[in-house]
Design an enzyme around this catalytic site. Structure first.
Site, PDB file in Angstrom:
ATOM      1  N   CYS A 183      -7.265 -27.766 -11.044  1.00 16.51           N
ATOM      2  CA  CYS A 183      -8.656 -28.103 -10.768  1.00 16.51           C
ATOM      3  C   CYS A 183      -9.003 -29.551 -11.126  1.00 16.51           C
ATOM      4  CB  CYS A 183      -9.574 -27.102 -11.479  1.00 16.51           C
ATOM      5  SG  CYS A 183     -11.262 -27.044 -10.790  1.00 16.51           S
ATOM      6  N   LYS A 220      -3.068 -27.310 -18.441  1.00 17.49           N
ATOM      7  CA  LYS A 220      -4.027 -28.263 -17.880  1.00 17.49           C
ATOM      8  C   LYS A 220      -4.267 -29.431 -18.826  1.00 17.49           C
ATOM      9  CE  LYS A 220      -8.686 -28.260 -15.803  1.00 17.49           C
ATOM     10  NZ  LYS A 220      -9.850 -27.398 -15.482  1.00 17.49           N
ATOM     11  N   GLU A 226      -7.750 -20.654 -10.268  1.00 19.46           N
ATOM     12  CA  GLU A 226      -7.678 -21.065 -11.678  1.00 19.46           C
ATOM     13  C   GLU A 226      -8.167 -19.967 -12.627  1.00 19.46           C
ATOM     14  OE1 GLU A 226      -9.282 -24.695 -14.580  1.00 19.46           O
ATOM     15  OE2 GLU A 226     -10.276 -24.309 -12.663  1.00 19.46           O
TER      16      GLU A 226
END
Length: 269
Positions: free
Chosen positions: A151, A112, A43
């Site tokens: 994540c 994200k 990430e």
């Protein structure tokens, strides 16, 4: 049998940004020489997920030169490359995954959705994405339906379910957190991710940072929740094969039992 090979670059980001592209080239060349069709990085590899770099000075716009260079690298090696970076969009900052296909074109782009509110405020300056996306990507002569979770996204069942409803066969998960941190429960996050793969009947490829930043455990999980390959704590390039024929056969068989006809979305409120 149709098999694709994935390479997970469990590697730290360089402190000196000028060395970033040369390191990426080195890993991509090694992955391509090993027969990989796709390489995935941890990430926010553009900043090393460092709090002090989570600001506009380290963000990339769509015209950033390194993006064009990574595109050329993918095309030159015939290797799909997935990486996350701090993106600049309309004055806002986002945690973005971009997947270049083996021809250098943008095959998938995802921002994200779930932003972490850590005590150090690492991500609070970021803007969350609008939703989850999938795309059909050519890998080794096969068209694979690929989606992404970054994540913290994987902590929420809705993330995986959204990808499943779009037909995802493979979920890419760039990661930056401990995966084996719980002394009492052990590798609970790995077990959680195996469950996420099983309940949605898609494979999962996670790439994390090595020690000492985090604790590795980059892995490939098949659609049954089986752990096909997992890295230790140290930096490495982990290669793993995914049997698409077996994945698709099993998905088709299970759809008869717990596929769309068995679900009751009107009750999931």
């Amino acid at each position: 049998m149709s098999v694709i090979r994935l390479a997970l670059a469990q590697q730290p980001a360089p402190d000196d940004p000028s060395g970033r592209l040369s390191l990426l080239r080195q890993w991509c060349e090694a992955a391509a020489a090993d027969g990989a069709h796709l390489l995935l990085l941890p990430e926010m590899w553009s900043t090393g997920y460092a709090p002090e770099r989570m600001n506009a000075a380290h963000a990339w716009g769509d015209d950033e030169a390194i993006l064009a260079e990574i595109s050329q690298l993918a095309d030159g090696l015939g290797l799909a490359i997935g990486f996350t970076y701090l993106a600049r969009r309309d004055g806002a900052l986002r945690n973005r995954l971009r997947l270049y296909g083996a021809d250098g074109s943008v095959a998938l782009q995802y921002d994200k959705v779930h932003i972490c509110d850590f005590t150090d405020g690492t991500e609070t300056a970021l803007q969350g994405g609008e939703g989850f996306v999938c795309a059909d990507v050519e890998l080794g002569g096969e068209t694979v339906r690929i989606g992404a979770m970054i994540c913290f996204d994987r902590e929420f069942p809705e993330s995986g379910r959204s990808l499943m409803r779009q037909g995802a066969e493979l979920a890419l998960v760039p990661n930056a957190c401990p995966m084996r941190e719980d002394a009492e429960l052990g590798d609970v996050r790995l077990q959680q991710l195996r469950g996420r793969a099983l309940e949605n009947r898609f494979a999962v490829a996670l790439c994390n940072y090595p020690a000492p930043q985090y604790d590795g455990a980059s892995c490939l999980i098949d659609a049954r929740g089986h752990l096909l390959a997992v890295a230790g704590e140290q930096a490495q390039l982990l290669s793993a094969d995914l049997d698409l024929t077996a994945l698709r056969r099993w998905r088709a068989e299970q759809d008869e039992v717990w596929g769309p006809d068995a679900q009751r979305p009107s009750c999931y409120r």
